[in-house]
Each structure stands twice: as structure tokens, then as C-alpha cells.
Design a protein around this motif. Sequence first.
Motif, PDB file in Angstrom:
ATOM      1  N   GLY A  30      69.628  95.731 102.512  1.00 44.35           N
ATOM      2  CA  GLY A  30      70.471  96.900 102.752  1.00 44.35           C
ATOM      3  C   GLY A  30      71.927  96.504 102.895  1.00 44.35           C
ATOM      4  O   GLY A  30      72.304  95.346 102.686  1.00 44.35           O
ATOM      5  N   GLU A  31      72.759  97.476 103.314  1.00 48.67           N
ATOM      6  CA  GLU A  31      74.207  97.264 103.361  1.00 48.67           C
ATOM      7  C   GLU A  31      74.836  97.610 104.706  1.00 48.67           C
ATOM      8  O   GLU A  31      76.055  97.535 104.840  1.00 48.67           O
ATOM      9  CB  GLU A  31      74.886  98.101 102.271  1.00 48.67           C
ATOM     10  N   GLU A  32      74.023  97.996 105.701  1.00 47.96           N
ATOM     11  CA  GLU A  32      74.598  98.384 106.986  1.00 47.96           C
ATOM     12  C   GLU A  32      74.854  97.128 107.816  1.00 47.96           C
ATOM     13  O   GLU A  32      73.922  96.489 108.313  1.00 47.96           O
ATOM     14  CB  GLU A  32      73.659  99.342 107.716  1.00 47.96           C
ATOM     15  N   GLU A  33      76.136  96.757 107.970  1.00 48.33           N
ATOM     16  CA  GLU A  33      76.491  95.462 108.537  1.00 48.33           C
ATOM     17  C   GLU A  33      75.954  95.250 109.952  1.00 48.33           C
ATOM     18  O   GLU A  33      75.484  94.161 110.281  1.00 48.33           O
ATOM     19  CB  GLU A  33      78.002  95.282 108.525  1.00 48.33           C
TER      20      GLU A  33
ATOM     21  N   ILE B 259      68.171  79.256 108.128  1.00 52.61           N
ATOM     22  CA  ILE B 259      69.080  79.226 106.989  1.00 52.61           C
ATOM     23  C   ILE B 259      69.255  80.653 106.475  1.00 52.61           C
ATOM     24  O   ILE B 259      68.269  81.303 106.112  1.00 52.61           O
ATOM     25  CB  ILE B 259      68.541  78.340 105.846  1.00 52.61           C
ATOM     26  N   VAL B 260      70.485  81.150 106.477  1.00 53.31           N
ATOM     27  CA  VAL B 260      70.760  82.512 106.033  1.00 53.31           C
ATOM     28  C   VAL B 260      71.485  82.457 104.691  1.00 53.31           C
ATOM     29  O   VAL B 260      72.590  81.906 104.601  1.00 53.31           O
ATOM     30  CB  VAL B 260      71.619  83.276 107.066  1.00 53.31           C
ATOM     31  N   LEU B 261      70.867  83.016 103.665  1.00 58.41           N
ATOM     32  CA  LEU B 261      71.499  83.123 102.355  1.00 58.41           C
ATOM     33  C   LEU B 261      72.099  84.517 102.241  1.00 58.41           C
ATOM     34  O   LEU B 261      71.370  85.517 102.204  1.00 58.41           O
ATOM     35  CB  LEU B 261      70.472  82.896 101.239  1.00 58.41           C
ATOM     36  N   GLU B 262      73.429  84.606 102.204  1.00 59.78           N
ATOM     37  CA  GLU B 262      74.109  85.896 102.212  1.00 59.78           C
ATOM     38  C   GLU B 262      74.483  86.343 100.796  1.00 59.78           C
ATOM     39  O   GLU B 262      74.625  85.525  99.887  1.00 59.78           O
ATOM     40  CB  GLU B 262      75.372  85.806 103.077  1.00 59.78           C
ATOM     41  N   SER B 263      74.633  87.668 100.635  1.00 59.03           N
ATOM     42  CA  SER B 263      74.997  88.262  99.340  1.00 59.03           C
ATOM     43  C   SER B 263      74.063  87.789  98.233  1.00 59.03           C
ATOM     44  O   SER B 263      74.503  87.425  97.135  1.00 59.03           O
ATOM     45  CB  SER B 263      76.463  87.924  98.984  1.00 59.03           C
TER      46      SER B 263
ATOM     47  N   THR C 152      71.571  93.304  99.219  1.00 59.65           N
ATOM     48  CA  THR C 152      71.914  94.735  99.302  1.00 59.65           C
ATOM     49  C   THR C 152      70.823  95.640  98.745  1.00 59.65           C
ATOM     50  O   THR C 152      70.778  96.832  99.045  1.00 59.65           O
ATOM     51  CB  THR C 152      73.201  95.033  98.520  1.00 59.65           C
ATOM     52  N   GLY C 153      69.964  95.080  97.901  1.00 65.67           N
ATOM     53  CA  GLY C 153      68.955  95.900  97.226  1.00 65.67           C
ATOM     54  C   GLY C 153      69.320  96.163  95.779  1.00 65.67           C
ATOM     55  O   GLY C 153      68.498  96.636  95.000  1.00 65.67           O
TER      56      GLY C 153
ATOM     57  N   GLU D  46      64.596  96.543 106.812  1.00 59.83           N
ATOM     58  CA  GLU D  46      65.417  97.483 106.045  1.00 59.83           C
ATOM     59  C   GLU D  46      66.684  97.818 106.832  1.00 59.83           C
ATOM     60  O   GLU D  46      66.617  98.185 108.004  1.00 59.83           O
ATOM     61  CB  GLU D  46      64.633  98.769 105.768  1.00 59.83           C
ATOM     62  N   CYS D  47      67.838  97.669 106.184  1.00 57.84           N
ATOM     63  CA  CYS D  47      69.126  97.963 106.820  1.00 57.84           C
ATOM     64  C   CYS D  47      69.960  98.872 105.923  1.00 57.84           C
ATOM     65  O   CYS D  47      71.080  98.500 105.512  1.00 57.84           O
ATOM     66  CB  CYS D  47      69.883  96.671 107.102  1.00 57.84           C
TER      67      CYS D  47
END
Length: 326
Positions: free
Chosen positions: A16-19, A70-74, A104-105, A128-129
Motif C-alpha cells: 500500500g501507500e499509506e506512510e 531487512i526492509v526492502l523499500e519501494s 505500493t501494489g 495491507e496499508c
Amino acid sequence: MTAQATAPAPLHLVLGEEELLIERAVRETLAAARAMDATAELTRARVSDLTAPELAELVSPSLFSEGRVIVLESAQDISQELADAVAAYLKDPADGVVLVVVHTGGGRSKAGKTLPAVLKKAGAEVTECPKLTKPAEREQFVRHEVRRVNGKIDPAGVAALLDAVGSDLRELSSAATQLVADTGGTVDAEAVRRYHRGRADVTGFAVAEKAVSGDRAAALESLRWAMQLGVPHVLVADALADAVRTIARVSGAGRGNPNQMAGELGMPPWKIRKAQGQSRGWNPDGLATAMRVVARLNAEVKGVAADPGYALERAVLEVAAAKGDR
């Protein structure tokens, strides 16, 4: 007796996209990992900055068996090479490593678009965000935030809080938490009004209300107070855009019972009732002008304008003028 901590799933998909919700999901995963291993480390990396060998190094087993998140962003921007490396890792994940993929989906490439399905097939725990764009979703968010801190809030309190604070989730969460603490747990409209009495007068929504009523002097005065107190330019611009769009939608729907119109317009009845009152004196040409102004302002406060404060003043004056002189 303390409940035994549960190890977090080795693979998480934050979708999702809600920060605010994304950050909360990452923090909760890290907290779960540290409940099992207090030394667990957090590493964040954008997929566009990673190569396949660098990913392999990140997720390789630790010599000293420390826990890692480990966080893989974008991840919607992932390359095919890196997506293949992720898929290969999922076949033989390392012990003590929690992989969190933030996506983001959407995605422009095939690799980006198909990655969520690959992760779900691999057994990822999904959080889900989605962006909370509908009024009903923000109302539900407020109720959830109050429940998170063991409080209660009635419908009038929810409406009052949204009216006073606006749609920014971080501010809503902070206000909900503070109100529960201040009231002892039960939040109603009067409690919200008491807490926000000074602040509500200088929020973006107060500026917007005066602008759409055509009261240029009062709108500018509220805007200058808001800027002095540090209300972000973007929040004021969002409030002005929301007010103009709401009036346009409610005006276009014609007169009617707000309770019956709520489902069709996707707005709570109180907001429709308020917009019906604000719409008096607006005509289609004026609304079209105001819509163009707030669309331009949206870009200006996000970096186009050299002076976003001046851009806000100009937009407030133009919206008030579009309603007519007062």
C-alpha cells in the motif's frame, strides 16, 4: 506470568501507500523480532539502490547468529535481476533473518507488478496499508486509534475530531491518543472541542471555511496565524482543495436529505449538511475557477512555487473572490 513471545514470520509483504501504516507495520515487525532477540538489527534499503550481490550479502546467515530485519523499500521499482535474486532467496531463507518487502501494489515493469504474487505464493504475511481516501475510512481509522489506547469515542466525537484536525493520519493518531489520556478514556464532541478550541481556529480547515464563504479578510487572518504556528503549507492547501471539491460535488448532486445522499456521495451526512450551507452563493463558473486555483496550489506547495506561503495567500484570495465580493 509473562506471555511467551512469538517469533515473527520470516517474510512480510507490506502492501500500500499509506506512510503511517507502513511505518507502523515495519516497527511492529522489528518489535516482534527484538522480543525474540534484543540485539536484532534493522537494515533498510531501496531496491533501486541494490544489486543482486548486495542483496545476497544482506540476507546471508550471520556468523554470530544475530537476528536481523531487512526492509526492502519501494519494491514496485524492482529490476528483473533483483526480483530473481529475491525469488532465489525465498527458496532457502536464512535463519534469524526477517525480510520485509514494502510495495505500493503497482509497478511499471513486469517484475515490479508480479512481485507481490511471488511473495504471497512464498507464504508472506501480508499487511495491507492502502491510502485512506474516503471519509468512512478515516472515521474508522479514528475509532481504531482510540481503541488502540483503550479508549471509547462516539460518532459525534469522531466527526468533531476530523473537523478539527483534518485528514492527516499522523495528526489524527496523535490527537486521538492525547484525548484518551486527557479524558480518562471516553472521548465525545465536547472533549474534542475543549482540547482543540485554540488550535481548531487556526487549522487549514478554518482557513478553508472562511475562504469558501468569501470572507477574504478573515481567511487571510486565519492563514497568517496558521503559518505563524507552523501549520504545514500542504495541510492548508489540502483543506482548501477539500472544501472546494466538497462544495462542487454537493452542489452538483442537488438539494436533498444529507442522510440519503451520504451513500451516493461517499461522505458523512454532517459534511454534506455543512457543504449545503457553504454552497449558497456559489455558481458553476465560480466553482470552476476555484477548482483550477486549488489544482494549481497543490503543485505550488509541493515544490513548484518558490514561496509556498505567498502561493497560499494568493490562492485564498482567489477562492474567496470566486465566491464573490464581501
